[in-house]
Motif scaffolding. Sequence first.
Motif, PDB file in Angstrom:
ATOM      1  N   SER A  64       0.581   7.009  -1.191  1.00 46.42           N
ATOM      2  CA  SER A  64       0.761   6.350  -2.490  1.00 46.42           C
ATOM      3  C   SER A  64      -0.442   6.607  -3.391  1.00 46.42           C
ATOM      4  O   SER A  64      -0.298   6.731  -4.614  1.00 46.42           O
ATOM      5  CB  SER A  64       0.986   4.845  -2.303  1.00 46.42           C
ATOM      6  N   LEU A  65      -1.627   6.698  -2.801  1.00 45.10           N
ATOM      7  CA  LEU A  65      -2.821   7.042  -3.579  1.00 45.10           C
ATOM      8  C   LEU A  65      -2.696   8.451  -4.141  1.00 45.10           C
ATOM      9  O   LEU A  65      -3.008   8.696  -5.310  1.00 45.10           O
ATOM     10  CB  LEU A  65      -4.073   6.922  -2.709  1.00 45.10           C
ATOM     11  N   ILE A  66      -2.229   9.379  -3.317  1.00 46.70           N
ATOM     12  CA  ILE A  66      -2.026  10.747  -3.780  1.00 46.70           C
ATOM     13  C   ILE A  66      -1.051  10.771  -4.951  1.00 46.70           C
ATOM     14  O   ILE A  66      -1.276  11.440  -5.960  1.00 46.70           O
ATOM     15  CB  ILE A  66      -1.505  11.637  -2.632  1.00 46.70           C
ATOM     16  N   ALA A  67       0.042  10.011  -4.834  1.00 45.52           N
ATOM     17  CA  ALA A  67       1.044   9.976  -5.897  1.00 45.52           C
ATOM     18  C   ALA A  67       0.446   9.473  -7.202  1.00 45.52           C
ATOM     19  O   ALA A  67       0.750   9.997  -8.283  1.00 45.52           O
ATOM     20  CB  ALA A  67       2.218   9.088  -5.475  1.00 45.52           C
ATOM     21  N   SER A  68      -0.424   8.473  -7.119  1.00 41.85           N
ATOM     22  CA  SER A  68      -0.981   7.863  -8.330  1.00 41.85           C
ATOM     23  C   SER A  68      -1.899   8.805  -9.086  1.00 41.85           C
ATOM     24  O   SER A  68      -2.110   8.625 -10.293  1.00 41.85           O
ATOM     25  CB  SER A  68      -1.741   6.576  -7.973  1.00 41.85           C
ATOM     26  N   GLU A 113       9.360   4.030  -0.495  1.00 41.05           N
ATOM     27  CA  GLU A 113       9.845   4.988  -1.491  1.00 41.05           C
ATOM     28  C   GLU A 113       9.728   4.434  -2.913  1.00 41.05           C
ATOM     29  O   GLU A 113       9.255   5.131  -3.830  1.00 41.05           O
ATOM     30  CB  GLU A 113      11.297   5.363  -1.202  1.00 41.05           C
ATOM     31  N   THR A 114      10.141   3.195  -3.127  1.00 41.38           N
ATOM     32  CA  THR A 114      10.066   2.638  -4.479  1.00 41.38           C
ATOM     33  C   THR A 114       8.618   2.368  -4.886  1.00 41.38           C
ATOM     34  O   THR A 114       8.240   2.521  -6.056  1.00 41.38           O
ATOM     35  CB  THR A 114      10.888   1.341  -4.578  1.00 41.38           C
ATOM     36  N   PHE A 115       7.784   1.990  -3.932  1.00 40.23           N
ATOM     37  CA  PHE A 115       6.369   1.756  -4.228  1.00 40.23           C
ATOM     38  C   PHE A 115       5.705   3.050  -4.681  1.00 40.23           C
ATOM     39  O   PHE A 115       4.962   3.075  -5.671  1.00 40.23           O
ATOM     40  CB  PHE A 115       5.672   1.188  -2.995  1.00 40.23           C
ATOM     41  N   VAL A 116       5.967   4.142  -3.984  1.00 36.38           N
ATOM     42  CA  VAL A 116       5.402   5.441  -4.354  1.00 36.38           C
ATOM     43  C   VAL A 116       5.914   5.877  -5.726  1.00 36.38           C
ATOM     44  O   VAL A 116       5.168   6.420  -6.540  1.00 36.38           O
ATOM     45  CB  VAL A 116       5.733   6.510  -3.296  1.00 36.38           C
ATOM     46  N   MET A 117       7.189   5.614  -6.001  1.00 37.76           N
ATOM     47  CA  MET A 117       7.757   5.997  -7.296  1.00 37.76           C
ATOM     48  C   MET A 117       7.023   5.287  -8.435  1.00 37.76           C
ATOM     49  O   MET A 117       6.649   5.913  -9.441  1.00 37.76           O
ATOM     50  CB  MET A 117       9.235   5.640  -7.350  1.00 37.76           C
ATOM     51  N   PHE A 118       6.772   3.996  -8.278  1.00 41.26           N
ATOM     52  CA  PHE A 118       6.063   3.260  -9.321  1.00 41.26           C
ATOM     53  C   PHE A 118       4.617   3.738  -9.457  1.00 41.26           C
ATOM     54  O   PHE A 118       4.102   3.863 -10.571  1.00 41.26           O
ATOM     55  CB  PHE A 118       6.102   1.757  -9.031  1.00 41.26           C
ATOM     56  N   ARG A 119       3.946   4.025  -8.349  1.00 46.05           N
ATOM     57  CA  ARG A 119       2.573   4.511  -8.430  1.00 46.05           C
ATOM     58  C   ARG A 119       2.528   5.887  -9.106  1.00 46.05           C
ATOM     59  O   ARG A 119       1.576   6.211  -9.822  1.00 46.05           O
ATOM     60  CB  ARG A 119       1.924   4.580  -7.043  1.00 46.05           C
ATOM     61  N   LEU A 120       3.558   6.682  -8.874  1.00 46.84           N
ATOM     62  CA  LEU A 120       3.658   7.985  -9.532  1.00 46.84           C
ATOM     63  C   LEU A 120       3.765   7.807 -11.042  1.00 46.84           C
ATOM     64  O   LEU A 120       3.066   8.464 -11.822  1.00 46.84           O
ATOM     65  CB  LEU A 120       4.866   8.744  -8.992  1.00 46.84           C
TER      66      LEU A 120
END
Length: 448
Positions: A64-68, A113-120
């Motif tokens: 999730s950090l990478i996505a952000s 999945e939804t958490f990563v989408m929002f961080r993206l």
Amino acid sequence: MNQNELTGKATSINLKSFAGPHMRTFHLTWLAFFLCFFGWFGIAPLLGEVREDLNLTNSQVFTSLIASVFITIFARVAIGWVLDRVGPRRTYTGLLILGSFPVMLIGLSQNFETFVMFRLLIGVIGASFVITQYHTSVMFAPNVVGTANATTAGWGNLGGGVTQLVMPLVMTGVLFFVANEELGWRVAMVIPGVALFLMGIVYYKFTQDAPEGDFAELRAQGKVTKQTESGAFANAARDPRVWLLFVIYGACFGIELTINGMASLYFQDRFGLDIVLAGVIASLFGLMNIFARTTGGMFSDKFGIRTGLRGRTLLLGGLLLLEGVALMIFSRMEVLILAIPMLIVFSIFVQMSEGATFGVVPFVNKKALGAVAGIVGAGGNAGAVAAGFLLRAEGVAVEDALLYFGVIVVCIAPLALFVRFPKRVEAIERRRIREALESPTAPASVLD
């Protein structure tokens, strides 16, 4: 936008002033960037609660950090192109308002999945850095532009430290009313989102694109042109110096983004601290921005005045070297009382390196300032993405990953020696600095 065609740039900085377009822009750019950073990394100190609530593994947390930070690579490059066309005022306004929604809505996450989408989606607001540097570069003369860029960026980056301190307290306050930890972090994230939305309105109302007015008006008068139409972005992308600075910025701002995203969790896991105390200690890293990045920009300006553009690049290489050594030492700290001061020393050199980098950027290609700032700024996020992959690798302890980061930074430092400027450009910039230093003080309405 060709900033060389603009006049009326401020030759000094008066931090007590909010009058005139120069200092009003100065203060609103750093405040906007501060809030963007606050929203961007607002979830970072709450990751311990998120990990438990959503049943995430450590690998998923680092993903999730990478996505952000991954999406920001493309956002920063794109925003540089937009800036050269429509100007910083409208660009910043749109980014602040649109970026506020995923920050407010990340609490709707129900799984990885939804958490990563929002961080993206939230990561797009990281492009705010490019607008901040662009807007102050347009407003300030060569003798102080490094200081102006470094200070606005540094005080904006301060949001990364303040969020480590404030968001756990915000969540604690929320829990006083809702008494539900699973709901607490979700409600807490609404607050930075609302702040971003309101800042977008303020930015549009109280700033202008350049000292002389908005780009739309200046283009109608023939004072500035849309440089992107003449291939300026492509010219910037073909310049090897831009990509050297891209890598260099990845070695400093990329490291800062990485530490901002994992510092609180690192202190919780390595030293067994609770979320509030870990957040307080982690905040020290970002809080050094109150002076460290400005110091890097000020030294860059002083070296530029005394020894020209070559002096700016030599300073940058030296600061990077010190950053890498400090990071290696920090990674070996096993006692909290020793880790804290070393974190601070490491932070100071990281942020001074960032200030020195953008003390060089305004001189690389003034006809494509947005493009250069966008590409170099994206390097910071590229560095953070690379660091994130190492952090999530199986079998690599976080403290060992930090050691490897330090070694890499030391190896990158000599690249600054290859950022060179033609003698003609050196002579022109020396003349411009001399003219700025000899010019009368800007009108009192601007700097009083």
